[in-house]
Motif scaffolding. Structure first.
Motif, mmCIF file in Angstrom:
data_model
loop_
_atom_site.group_PDB
_atom_site.id
_atom_site.type_symbol
_atom_site.label_atom_id
_atom_site.label_comp_id
_atom_site.label_asym_id
_atom_site.label_seq_id
_atom_site.Cartn_x
_atom_site.Cartn_y
_atom_site.Cartn_z
ATOM 1 N N LEU A 179 0.866 -1.180 0.000
ATOM 2 C CA LEU A 179 0.000 0.000 0.000
ATOM 3 C C LEU A 179 0.903 1.230 0.000
ATOM 4 C CD1 LEU A 179 -3.210 0.749 1.982
ATOM 5 C CD2 LEU A 179 -1.311 2.372 2.091
ATOM 6 N N VAL A 180 0.765 2.072 -1.014
ATOM 7 C CA VAL A 180 1.529 3.313 -1.109
ATOM 8 C C VAL A 180 0.637 4.458 -0.639
ATOM 9 C CG1 VAL A 180 2.725 4.930 -2.627
ATOM 10 C CG2 VAL A 180 2.988 2.465 -2.974
ATOM 11 N N ASP A 181 1.098 5.164 0.359
ATOM 12 C CA ASP A 181 0.353 6.232 1.026
ATOM 13 C C ASP A 181 0.974 7.569 0.605
ATOM 14 O OD1 ASP A 181 -1.094 7.777 2.793
ATOM 15 O OD2 ASP A 181 -0.422 6.725 4.600
ATOM 16 N N LEU A 182 0.367 8.217 -0.392
ATOM 17 C CA LEU A 182 0.899 9.474 -0.915
ATOM 18 C C LEU A 182 0.494 10.621 0.004
ATOM 19 C CD1 LEU A 182 0.114 9.054 -4.737
ATOM 20 C CD2 LEU A 182 2.259 8.570 -3.526
ATOM 21 N N GLY A 183 1.457 11.467 0.362
ATOM 22 C CA GLY A 183 1.174 12.521 1.331
ATOM 23 C C GLY A 183 0.862 11.921 2.682
ATOM 24 N N CYS A 184 1.698 10.971 3.102
ATOM 25 C CA CYS A 184 1.385 10.178 4.303
ATOM 26 C C CYS A 184 1.484 10.971 5.589
ATOM 27 C CB CYS A 184 2.307 8.980 4.381
ATOM 28 S SG CYS A 184 4.056 9.381 4.693
ATOM 29 N N GLY A 185 2.151 12.148 5.561
ATOM 30 C CA GLY A 185 2.345 12.884 6.798
ATOM 31 C C GLY A 185 3.085 12.035 7.815
ATOM 32 N N LYS B 150 -3.947 -5.917 8.253
ATOM 33 C CA LYS B 150 -4.553 -6.116 6.936
ATOM 34 C C LYS B 150 -3.603 -6.742 5.925
ATOM 35 C CE LYS B 150 -8.365 -2.856 7.112
ATOM 36 N NZ LYS B 150 -9.203 -1.919 6.334
ATOM 37 N N GLY B 151 -2.311 -6.844 6.285
ATOM 38 C CA GLY B 151 -1.409 -7.615 5.446
ATOM 39 C C GLY B 151 -0.632 -6.841 4.410
ATOM 40 N N TYR B 152 -0.566 -5.510 4.536
ATOM 41 C CA TYR B 152 0.166 -4.712 3.559
ATOM 42 C C TYR B 152 1.516 -4.244 4.104
ATOM 43 C CZ TYR B 152 -4.329 -4.240 1.154
ATOM 44 O OH TYR B 152 -5.509 -4.486 0.504
ATOM 45 N N ARG B 153 2.479 -4.108 3.218
ATOM 46 C CA ARG B 153 3.642 -3.298 3.517
ATOM 47 C C ARG B 153 3.240 -1.859 3.247
ATOM 48 N NH1 ARG B 153 9.106 -2.572 -0.038
ATOM 49 N NH2 ARG B 153 10.277 -1.327 1.463
ATOM 50 N N HIS B 154 3.266 -1.031 4.269
ATOM 51 C CA HIS B 154 2.790 0.344 4.198
ATOM 52 C C HIS B 154 3.964 1.251 3.844
ATOM 53 C CE1 HIS B 154 0.491 3.775 6.498
ATOM 54 N NE2 HIS B 154 0.738 4.081 5.242
ATOM 55 N N VAL B 155 3.962 1.781 2.621
ATOM 56 C CA VAL B 155 5.013 2.665 2.136
ATOM 57 C C VAL B 155 4.461 4.086 2.097
ATOM 58 C CG1 VAL B 155 6.561 3.218 0.212
ATOM 59 C CG2 VAL B 155 6.038 0.819 0.757
ATOM 60 N N GLY B 156 5.092 4.992 2.817
ATOM 61 C CA GLY B 156 4.619 6.373 2.892
ATOM 62 C C GLY B 156 5.537 7.322 2.143
ATOM 63 N N VAL B 157 4.930 8.199 1.332
ATOM 64 C CA VAL B 157 5.673 9.180 0.543
ATOM 65 C C VAL B 157 5.243 10.575 0.985
ATOM 66 C CG1 VAL B 157 6.200 10.024 -1.785
ATOM 67 C CG2 VAL B 157 5.731 7.583 -1.412
ATOM 68 N N ASP B 158 6.207 11.426 1.302
ATOM 69 C CA ASP B 158 5.875 12.781 1.727
ATOM 70 C C ASP B 158 7.092 13.678 1.508
ATOM 71 O OD1 ASP B 158 3.317 13.759 3.632
ATOM 72 O OD2 ASP B 158 5.034 15.122 3.634
ATOM 73 N N LEU B 159 6.823 14.992 1.430
ATOM 74 C CA LEU B 159 7.893 15.981 1.290
ATOM 75 C C LEU B 159 8.476 16.396 2.630
ATOM 76 C CD1 LEU B 159 6.358 18.402 -1.373
ATOM 77 C CD2 LEU B 159 8.378 16.962 -1.688
ATOM 78 N N THR B 160 7.702 16.228 3.717
ATOM 79 C CA THR B 160 8.085 16.773 5.014
ATOM 80 C C THR B 160 8.851 15.734 5.819
ATOM 81 O OG1 THR B 160 6.102 18.168 4.977
ATOM 82 C CG2 THR B 160 7.223 17.899 7.098
ATOM 83 N N ARG B 161 10.142 15.964 5.961
ATOM 84 C CA ARG B 161 10.983 14.968 6.608
ATOM 85 C C ARG B 161 10.664 14.816 8.091
ATOM 86 N NH1 ARG B 161 15.061 13.176 3.252
ATOM 87 N NH2 ARG B 161 15.242 14.352 1.304
#
Length: 274
Positions: A59-65, A76-87
């Protein structure tokens, strides 16, 4: 302070400036903090995601904060990948089990078709080029993959509620939105269709008792109404004029297994009260 500028308590920034999230870094995981409603939306968004239908699902979470979906995706069985600009937010997301990636939602450094699910929660209304962000979200999906999102509509009512009224409350950061970036729901459905995703939308709203209780608790320093064991929720509503969810499947042959239901899953009885 210049007209339309953001005061984060530290510095003055233009509206919708990503740097304000660094100044508000301490608010992400405060249940009644400035981002309380983002917690409610994350919970409602995660409820649209079915259990993974295959091993190693992503699961790719865009703007994951700071990774607010993470507690609601657990099990739920996903690898949760989060993408965000704010380090500063990504550091907190990683602490909650998210595999983090610093990147822009309009140029995601991930391969085509890598994701079983792409989530884009409260993201599109902050992106100057939301169409490119949608194209990226759809590109990341494997055939049969699921897109879930929520955003603000490009209407007079949304501008009134979210900006003119909402940002005048002492609980909401002033200038967190730029109303010029709000996203028309019909244009969003059409744009997703251009990229092979059949998106359905429905209006949502926060629970009125929860919202009033949050405002009181924020105004009184944490003293206010609340019911033990009751989690504030997001309710479906008949109108998409202010806030809406989207859920859609990328066309193509899905993986073997349960697949993805195209209808709206039941979000539970607690999300139908208030």
């Amino acid at each position: 302070m210049r007209d339309g500028a953001v005061s984060s308590g530290v510095r003055v920034l233009p509206p919708n400036d990503p740097r304000q999230y660094d100044d508000l870094a301490g608010e992400w995981w405060r249940p009644d903090g400035a981002f309380a409603m983002l917690h409610w939306l994350a919970r409602a968004r995660a409820a649209l995601v079915p259990p993974a239908a295959r091993p190693d699902a992503v699961l790719v979470d865009l703007g994951c904060g700071a990774g607010l979906m993470a507690p609601h995706l657990a099990g739920k069985g996903y690898r949760h990948v989060g993408v965000d600009l704010t380090r500063s937010a990504l550091v907190q997301a990683a602490a909650h089990g998210v595999t983090v990636l610093a990147g822009d939602a309009t140029a995601v450094p991930l391969a085509d078709g890598c994701a079983d699910v792409v989530a884009a929660g409260e993201l599109l209304e902050h992106v100057p080029d939301w169409r490119t962000a949608v194209a990226e979200a759809c590109r990341l999906l494997r055939p049969g993959g699921l897109l879930v999102l929520d955003t603000l509509n490009d209407t007079v009512l949304a501008r009134l509620v979210a900006v003119e009224l909402g940002e005048r409350l002492p609980t909401v950061p002033r200038g967190i939105h730029d109303a010029r970036l709000f996203v028309d729901d019909r244009e969003l459905v059409a744009e997703c269709a251009r990229h092979g995703v059949a998106l359905r939308v429905r209006g949502i709203r926060p629970s009125l008792p929860a919202t009033l209780g949050w405002l009181v608790r924020r105004a009184t320093g944490g003293v206010g109404p609340g019911r033990r064991g009751w989690v504030p929720g997001i309710r479906p509503t008949w109108s998409t004029a202010v806030l809406y969810q989207g859920r859609g499947v990328r066309l193509g042959q899905p993986d073997r297994g349960r697949g993805v239901r195209r209808g709206w899953p039941d979000q539970g009885r607690e999300d139908r009260r208030g």
